[in-house]
Every structure is written in structure tokens, then in C-alpha cells.
Write a protein that holds these residues in place. Structure first.
Motif, mmCIF file in Angstrom:
data_model
loop_
_atom_site.group_PDB
_atom_site.id
_atom_site.type_symbol
_atom_site.label_atom_id
_atom_site.label_comp_id
_atom_site.label_asym_id
_atom_site.label_seq_id
_atom_site.Cartn_x
_atom_site.Cartn_y
_atom_site.Cartn_z
ATOM 1 N N THR A 1 0.914 -1.243 -0.015
ATOM 2 C CA THR A 1 -0.067 0.038 -0.084
ATOM 3 C C THR A 1 0.872 1.175 0.002
ATOM 4 N N ASN A 2 0.542 2.203 -0.782
ATOM 5 C CA ASN A 2 1.219 3.378 -0.810
ATOM 6 C C ASN A 2 0.889 4.369 0.331
ATOM 7 N N ALA A 3 1.554 4.524 1.490
ATOM 8 C CA ALA A 3 1.070 5.461 2.396
ATOM 9 C C ALA A 3 0.491 6.678 2.220
ATOM 10 N N SER A 4 0.822 7.441 1.058
ATOM 11 C CA SER A 4 0.728 8.652 0.872
ATOM 12 C C SER A 4 -0.470 8.736 -0.106
ATOM 13 N N SER A 5 -0.714 7.830 -0.973
ATOM 14 C CA SER A 5 -1.684 7.958 -2.432
ATOM 15 C C SER A 5 -2.902 6.980 -2.071
ATOM 16 N N GLY A 6 -2.392 5.861 -1.314
ATOM 17 C CA GLY A 6 -3.505 4.930 -1.033
ATOM 18 C C GLY A 6 -3.390 3.868 -2.292
ATOM 19 N N ALA A 7 -2.654 3.900 -3.201
ATOM 20 C CA ALA A 7 -2.325 3.009 -4.146
ATOM 21 C C ALA A 7 -2.288 1.676 -3.622
ATOM 22 N N GLY B 1 -2.237 -3.123 -3.834
ATOM 23 C CA GLY B 1 -1.997 -4.397 -4.659
ATOM 24 C C GLY B 1 -0.674 -4.416 -5.241
ATOM 25 N N LEU B 2 -0.486 -5.739 -6.108
ATOM 26 C CA LEU B 2 0.513 -5.880 -6.599
ATOM 27 C C LEU B 2 0.926 -4.874 -7.933
ATOM 28 N N ILE B 3 -0.056 -4.351 -8.689
ATOM 29 C CA ILE B 3 0.456 -3.225 -9.553
ATOM 30 C C ILE B 3 0.004 -1.846 -9.144
ATOM 31 N N GLN B 4 -0.319 -1.727 -7.697
ATOM 32 C CA GLN B 4 -0.492 -0.396 -7.245
ATOM 33 C C GLN B 4 -1.692 0.230 -7.860
ATOM 34 N N ALA B 5 -2.726 -0.230 -7.898
ATOM 35 C CA ALA B 5 -3.879 0.420 -8.401
ATOM 36 C C ALA B 5 -4.415 1.726 -7.603
ATOM 37 N N LEU B 6 -4.603 2.762 -8.288
ATOM 38 C CA LEU B 6 -5.026 4.014 -7.590
ATOM 39 C C LEU B 6 -6.090 4.868 -8.413
ATOM 40 N N PRO B 7 -7.342 4.771 -7.809
ATOM 41 C CA PRO B 7 -7.255 4.485 -6.355
ATOM 42 C C PRO B 7 -7.603 2.996 -6.242
ATOM 43 N N CYS B 8 -7.549 2.548 -4.897
ATOM 44 C CA CYS B 8 -7.814 1.040 -4.763
ATOM 45 C C CYS B 8 -9.208 0.633 -5.002
ATOM 46 N N SER B 9 -9.925 1.443 -4.902
ATOM 47 C CA SER B 9 -11.394 1.002 -5.102
ATOM 48 C C SER B 9 -11.798 0.937 -6.396
ATOM 49 N N TYR C 1 -6.526 -5.820 -3.080
ATOM 50 C CA TYR C 1 -5.389 -6.566 -2.540
ATOM 51 C C TYR C 1 -5.589 -8.178 -2.913
ATOM 52 N N ASP C 2 -6.909 -8.322 -3.573
ATOM 53 C CA ASP C 2 -6.726 -9.874 -4.077
ATOM 54 C C ASP C 2 -5.753 -9.796 -5.328
ATOM 55 N N PRO C 3 -4.607 -10.551 -5.193
ATOM 56 C CA PRO C 3 -3.593 -10.680 -6.522
ATOM 57 C C PRO C 3 -4.211 -11.015 -7.731
ATOM 58 N N VAL C 4 -5.348 -11.819 -7.807
ATOM 59 C CA VAL C 4 -5.897 -12.126 -9.065
ATOM 60 C C VAL C 4 -6.601 -11.069 -9.616
ATOM 61 N N ASP C 5 -7.724 -10.376 -8.559
ATOM 62 C CA ASP C 5 -8.437 -9.485 -8.958
ATOM 63 C C ASP C 5 -7.549 -8.205 -9.727
ATOM 64 N N ASN C 6 -6.598 -7.903 -8.785
ATOM 65 C CA ASN C 6 -5.699 -6.771 -9.192
ATOM 66 C C ASN C 6 -4.960 -7.111 -10.512
ATOM 67 N N LEU C 7 -4.547 -8.209 -10.728
ATOM 68 C CA LEU C 7 -3.765 -8.766 -12.138
ATOM 69 C C LEU C 7 -4.903 -8.400 -13.196
ATOM 70 N N ARG C 8 -5.909 -8.730 -12.831
ATOM 71 C CA ARG C 8 -6.966 -8.742 -13.836
ATOM 72 C C ARG C 8 -7.385 -7.438 -14.456
ATOM 73 N N TRP C 9 -7.474 -6.689 -13.348
ATOM 74 C CA TRP C 9 -7.759 -5.265 -13.591
ATOM 75 C C TRP C 9 -6.474 -4.413 -14.270
ATOM 76 N N ALA D 1 11.377 3.223 -19.619
ATOM 77 C CA ALA D 1 11.709 4.586 -19.825
ATOM 78 C C ALA D 1 11.517 5.454 -18.895
ATOM 79 N N ASN D 2 10.402 5.341 -18.291
ATOM 80 C CA ASN D 2 10.030 6.460 -17.366
ATOM 81 C C ASN D 2 9.784 6.167 -15.985
ATOM 82 N N HIS D 3 9.887 4.651 -15.599
ATOM 83 C CA HIS D 3 9.795 4.485 -14.068
ATOM 84 C C HIS D 3 8.578 4.473 -13.432
ATOM 85 N N TRP D 4 7.699 4.527 -14.096
ATOM 86 C CA TRP D 4 6.228 4.396 -13.779
ATOM 87 C C TRP D 4 5.357 4.189 -15.088
ATOM 88 N N TRP D 5 3.862 3.816 -14.576
ATOM 89 C CA TRP D 5 3.245 3.473 -15.627
ATOM 90 C C TRP D 5 1.691 3.807 -15.346
#
Length: 220
Positions: free
Chosen positions: A164-170, A172-180, A187-195, A216-220
Motif C-alpha cells: 500500500t502506498n502510504a500517501s496515495s493509497g495505491a 496491490g501487486l500493480i498499485q492500483a490508484l485508487p484502490c477502489s 488486495y486480491d492478487p488475481v483481481d488486481n492482475l485482472r484489472w 523509459a519512465n519508471h512508472w506507468w
């Protein structure tokens, strides 16, 4: 009655004085000028060659000097190698600092993801088992793309489903933002990867292109 000079010699003597001086002066002038007017003896070949060489070496060529003075020569300014080196070092230092800050942020996210609740109303943390290969297969990601997914997930969360990103709230595995935004649980790895698979193909066209953008950018 006129008086005839009885001594013609004395009269001539009186007249001869001035004329005699002029005659003497003319004679001396002729004697002095005459040698100067005499042609000099012709120089031999060796002397003439020496004089010509001295003339060529020591007599300035005014035409060439004038060309050097008035010729308009363009000036090309070359970059200072020291300035180029300093700029390159500054660029590399800025890039290194950026990467260090990103690594520190990811470490903080991982620590936050394993240290307790993500906050009030956050989805429950993942407590199940499994491996990355199992999660990617369950999410419907083609095996040919697993290498790209593995690289991004390793950079984003270190394959920690509860990161979890303490400042943004992102989350899971791929740091979804927002998590909702993740259907199911962020936090479910399959749900996170499917998204994440839909995000990668929808925004970048494929996991391969998403990987290229990340490197190239160190983020996506």
C-alpha cells in the motif's frame, strides 16, 4: 669732353671678381655630381641572386598583408568540453536521485502494506496463498506476457499483494490508484492482475508496450 679709362686691365679685374666666383662654384658642382651620375658596374650573377633572395625574404608583400587584414573569416564556436561534462554529470545525478526517491517510496509502500490496516473502509488484506504464475494464469494473462508482468509487479510491489502506498493509497501487486477501482478487492492478487491487464492493453496497447513505457519512465 669724355674721359677714357687709361687702365683697361683694372676695369676687367673689377668685373672678373663676381664672375670668377660663379665659375668656380659651377666647376666644383660638376666635379661632385659627375661621379654620382656615372653608371655603376654591372653586378655579377651571384650578387644579383643574393639581392633577389634578400628582397623576397625581408621585403613585406603588402598585397598579402592586406588580404590577411581584411579577409572576412567566419567563426565557429565549439562547445566547451568541461561544460558538456558538467551538464552530463548533473543530468546523471538528477536521474540517480529520482530513481533513489522512487525506490524509497516503493519501500515505504511495501512496509505500509505489511504493517496493518490500510485505513477505514479499505478492502481486507489478502491472506490466501499462491504464486505469481498461479495468479497470472488465474487472471487470464497470456504466458508470453508473464515476463513483462513480472518486471512491473516486481518494481511496483515486490509481488506483495498487500503493498500500500502510504500517501496515495495505491494498493496491490500493480498499485492500483485508487484502490477502489479494482473490481472485487484491490488486495486480491488475481483481481488486481485482472484489472492491471485491462489497464495495460487499454492504455498502452499491450503488456510489452506497457513494459517499454515503464522502463523509459519508471512508472506507468
Amino acid at each position: 669732353m669724355s674721359v677714357v679709362n687709361a687702365n683697361p686691365v683694372s676695369r676687367w679685374s673689377r668685373l672678373r671678381g663676381p664672375f670668377a666666383g660663379v665659375a668656380v662654384a659651377g666647376f666644383l658642382s660638376a666635379a661632385v655630381v659627375a661621379p654620382l651620375a656615372m653608371p655603376s658596374a654591372p653586378a655579377d650573377a651571384e650578387t644579383m641572386a643574393f639581392q633577389q633572395r634578400i628582397h623576397q625574404e625581408f621585403v613585406p608583400n603588402t598585397t598579402e598583408e592586406a588580404d590577411l587584414v581584411f579577409t572576412d573569416v567566419g567563426v565557429v564556436e565549439l562547445p566547451d568540453p568541461e561544460e558538456v561534462r558538467k551538464k552530463q554529470e548533473a543530468k546523471e545525478a538528477a536521474q540517480a536521485q529520482k530513481e533513489a526517491e522512487e525506490a524509497a517510496a516503493r519501500a515505504a509502500e511495501e512496509n505500509a502494506g505489511t504493517s496493518g490496516d490500510a485505513g477505514v473502509g479499505a478492502p481486507p488484506k489478502y491472506t490466501g496463498g499462491g504464486s505469481p504464475a498461479e495468479w497470472m494464469a488465474a487472471a487470464g494473462i497470456a504466458e508470453a506476457d508473464w515476463g513483462y508482468v513480472d518486471y512491473i509487479a516486481s518494481k511496483e510491489s515486490g509481488w506483495n499483494p498487500n503493498a500500500t502506498n502510504a500517501s496515495s493509497g495505491a494498493c496491490g501487486l500493480i498499485q492500483a490508484l485508487p484502490c477502489s477501482k479494482v473490481p472485487g478487492s484491490g488486495y486480491d492478487p488475481v483481481d488486481n492482475l485482472r484489472w492491471a491487464s485491462g489497464y495495460a492493453t487499454g492504455r498502452y496497447g499491450s503488456w510489452a508496450q506497457a513494459y517499454a513505457f515503464w522502463t523509459a519512465n519508471h512508472w506507468w
